[in-house]
Design a protein around this motif. Structure first.
Motif, PDB file in Angstrom:
ATOM      1  N   ARG A   1     -60.558 -29.543  -2.959  1.00 44.63           N
ATOM      2  CA  ARG A   1     -61.689 -28.858  -2.401  1.00 44.63           C
ATOM      3  C   ARG A   1     -62.570 -28.356  -3.530  1.00 44.63           C
ATOM      4  O   ARG A   1     -63.888 -28.471  -3.461  1.00 44.63           O
TER       5      ARG A   1
ATOM      6  N   GLY B   1     -60.956 -19.341  -8.120  1.00 47.43           N
ATOM      7  CA  GLY B   1     -60.093 -19.674  -6.933  1.00 47.43           C
ATOM      8  C   GLY B   1     -59.718 -18.673  -6.106  1.00 47.43           C
ATOM      9  O   GLY B   1     -59.229 -17.600  -6.671  1.00 47.43           O
ATOM     10  N   VAL B   2     -59.583 -18.707  -4.816  1.00 45.54           N
ATOM     11  CA  VAL B   2     -59.150 -17.865  -4.059  1.00 45.54           C
ATOM     12  C   VAL B   2     -57.837 -18.222  -3.128  1.00 45.54           C
ATOM     13  O   VAL B   2     -58.170 -19.328  -2.564  1.00 45.54           O
ATOM     14  N   ASP B   3     -56.848 -17.778  -3.162  1.00 50.63           N
ATOM     15  CA  ASP B   3     -55.609 -18.040  -2.129  1.00 50.63           C
ATOM     16  C   ASP B   3     -55.044 -16.999  -1.752  1.00 50.63           C
ATOM     17  O   ASP B   3     -54.313 -16.209  -2.866  1.00 50.63           O
TER      18      ASP B   3
ATOM     19  N   ASP C   1     -52.776 -15.147   1.535  1.00 47.02           N
ATOM     20  CA  ASP C   1     -52.157 -14.843   2.732  1.00 47.02           C
ATOM     21  C   ASP C   1     -51.551 -13.335   3.090  1.00 47.02           C
ATOM     22  O   ASP C   1     -51.229 -12.608   2.246  1.00 47.02           O
TER      23      ASP C   1
ATOM     24  N   HIS D   1     -54.729 -17.003   6.348  1.00 48.80           N
ATOM     25  CA  HIS D   1     -54.714 -17.748   5.198  1.00 48.80           C
ATOM     26  C   HIS D   1     -56.235 -17.537   4.692  1.00 48.80           C
ATOM     27  O   HIS D   1     -57.106 -18.105   5.359  1.00 48.80           O
TER      28      HIS D   1
ATOM     29  N   GLY E   1     -58.702 -19.002   1.687  1.00 53.09           N
ATOM     30  CA  GLY E   1     -58.782 -19.993   0.259  1.00 53.09           C
ATOM     31  C   GLY E   1     -60.363 -20.414   0.218  1.00 53.09           C
ATOM     32  O   GLY E   1     -61.017 -20.251   1.073  1.00 53.09           O
TER      33      GLY E   1
END
Length: 607
Positions: free
Chosen positions: A202, A220-222, A224, A229, A231
């Protein structure tokens, strides 16, 4: 007038007005069909911005001749296996794109399934113009020519070919970003404008479609939260643009331009960027199909969430947390133009031992100046006043920085990411030596951020120390401004500004934040009132106060032009290393840049 049923051709043109408003809209529908067909490679070719020609070719599953005939009928689709429209997982499903496009253009549809024969079907402005065998590999090719040629009322509202091309390219970029596993090519008037290979991760795909420098200046974004979710990739606040054309938002893999998501993004960067600057982001929100309605807009560019507050809070909180975790990070490398601005002193030929000072030639009309004339040479270790005067006459101007006698051994640069202060130049920039390069800090921008973060902690419940004024100061404003200040007085008190209403058109200031020192109360309170009125009314009071805090921080920061001693410089560097967002000022500009040792050595020809 009696009610009548509209003819099929007119119905298709009405549908085209909803779905096909310009070439980019038609291209979006065709590329989405190719993605839903399971393609691994999609080629797009357009001419004159897509007005005269649009061609999309894919290697998907293809269609039989019977399926092709059915696909050109209204409300016929393969993307809804049952009547549960709320559970749709494909990009398109309305079943209106192909017949709508064919009603306002000449459409040639060619397709072949694996193991079958290719077939071609041509529809010219709603009328079948021919069909027959076609030679092509497995997949589908769609050619759209002369869009709106027979609908002059629609065609005259199209923009220039250049503008339509830009819109088409943006559509392909967004769909390519959503599916990094698919390869895309895009040609305009025979020139290759985009070419990305399938199978990318990505971040690589986003960087390839936006800016190559994004990979080194992104986060980065992640996140939950239950079944939801979030991201994607977001840029550092210092890596920004003047327009919001590099903000890509996706819901369940579908590119959208939703006002709720845009507002949440703006809230996440509220006090990190100036109002006219925008981050580079690509956010992918995935949630159960029953939690989002994707059928609220004919072009499916807007969505409606069952729990919009959850989505907004998740975006704002998730992005804030990601930015906080990266502390004082900033754009690490100076711009190439900045490096090119460094000048190298030309090297003069070597001079004899009795040559000129510093190896430079003297002006032709002036005699050579020697270190020692015919007079008696000075004693060892001495330089006479006469010789000193001659040397200083040709010496460069003194440096703006200043050094001090050290009272303790200086700390090791390796122990601190921003290094150890070595001096100050132009009474504005701190020069520090880090283990891996040279760090230059804008003292005003850096301190402005530190003050803002302290004020924000006050808003979070840790009261900001205030200092009472010896004599309360009355500030006259118009009545609406006084009303806004009075309503926000409890929150302003947490920031260290204590004020109360003093008549209909004035407020009395009793204290200001101690960290701001001696400031102009009238100017400060006027700016706060303007900010409370000027920011988007849709923002909550707490969000508006965060923006107000940025204005307050600017009033009390270390100004450019103030001389700092070594201890003050190092204290500022150490505080920056432990303060979130200290890599950018309140307006989104970097507070520090690093010149790597490799770059320094290149400047001196060592590499």
């Amino acid at each position: 007038m009696s009610i009548r049923r509209l003819p099929e051709k007119l119905v298709n043109r009405i549908a085209a007005g909803e779905v096909v408003e310009r070439p980019a809209a038609a291209l979006k529908e065709l590329v989405e069909n190719a993605i839903d067909a399971g393609a691994t490679r999609i080629s797009v070719r357009i001419a004159e911005g897509g007005i005269s020609r649009l061609e999309v070719e894919d290697d998907g599953c293809g269609m039989t001749a019977a399926d092709m005939a059915l696909a050109l009928e209204r409300h016929a689709t393969s993307k809804l296996p049952d009547d549960a429209i709320e559970d749709v997982t494909t990009l398109g499903f309305r079943g209106e794109a192909l017949p709508s496009i064919a009603s306002v253009a000449r459409l040639t549809l060619e397709s072949r399934v694996a193991g079958g024969d290719g077939w071609r079907r041509i529809v010219d402005n709603g009328a079948l113009a021919g069909e027959g065998p076609a030679a092509l590999a497995k997949g589908t090719r769609v050619l759209v020519e002369d869009l709106f040629a027979r609908v002059p009322a629609r065609r005259k509202f199209l923009r220039s070919a250049r503008s339509e091309y830009a819109a088409c390219l943006d559509v392909v970029k967004r769909l390519a970003m959503a599916r990094p596993d698919i390869g895309f090519t895009f040609d305009h008037d025979g020139r290759r404008a985009l070419d990305v290979q399938g199978g990318q991760d990505r971040l690589s795909r986003v960087a390839a479609l936006t800016s190559r420098d994004l990979a080194a200046n992104s986060i980065g974004v992640d996140l939950d939260r239950g079944e939801v979710h979030l991201g994607g990739v977001i840029s550092l606040p210092t890596f920004n643009r003047g327009i919001a054309d590099h903000q890509y938002l996706f819901v369940n893999g579908r590119p959208v331009k939703d006002r709720l998501l845009v507002g949440a993004l703006r809230g996440a960067y509220a006090d990190l960027l100036a109002r006219d600057r925008h981050p580079v982001v690509a956010l992918f929100l995935d949630l159960p199909a029953h939690e989002v309605d994707v059928n609220v807009h004919p072009a499916k560019t807007e969505v409606r969430f069952r729990d919009p507050q959850l989505v907004r809070g998740m975006i704002v909180g998730g992005l804030r947390r990601a930015l906080d975790e990266h502390g004082f990070r900033s754009v690490q490398r100076p711009a190439e133009a900045a490096l090119a601005a460094w000048q190298q002193e030309p090297v003069a030929p070597a001079q004899p031992a009795t040559g000129l000072l510093f190896g430079h030639h003297a002006p032709r009309e002036a005699p050579a100046v020697h270190l020692f004339g015919a007079e008696q040479a000075p004693a060892s270790g001495e330089i006479t006043a006469r010789v000193y005067d001659r040397m200083t006459a040709f010496a460069p101007a003194p440096l703006a920085g200043r050094a001090e006698v050290a009272t303790a051994p200086p700390p090791e640069a390796a122990e601190h990411p921003l290094g150890i202060a070595r001096g100050q130049i132009a009474k504005t920039y701190i020069v520090a030596e880090a283990e891996d390069g040279l760090v230059i800090v804008d003292q005003h921008a850096a301190h402005e951020r530190l003050v803002l973060e302290t004020l924000k902690r006050g808003m979070a419940g840790q009261a900001v120390p205030s200092q009472g004024l010896l004599m309360p100061e009355v500030v006259e404003l118009d009545e609406p401004a006084c009303d806004r200040l009075e309503a926000a007085a409890p929150q302003l008190a947490a920031l260290g500004v204590e004020l109360e209403r003093f008549g209909p058109a004035a407020v009395m200031v009793r204290s200001t934040p101690a960290m701001l020192g001696a400031i102009d109360c009238t100017r400060l309170v006027t700016d706060i009132a303007d900010d409370l009125a000027g920011y988007d009314a849709a923002l909550g009071l707490s969000e508006r106060l965060e923006l107000v805090a940025a204005t307050m921080a600017c009033h009390g920061s270390v100004r450019a032009g103030r001389t700092l001693n070594v201890a003050e410089m190092n204290a500022l560097l150490r505080q920056m290393e432990v303060t979130p967002h200290s890599g950018q000022c309140n307006h989104g500009r970097p507070t520090w840049v690093k010149l790597a040792m490799d770059d320094v050595e290149k400047l001196f020809g060592r590499k």
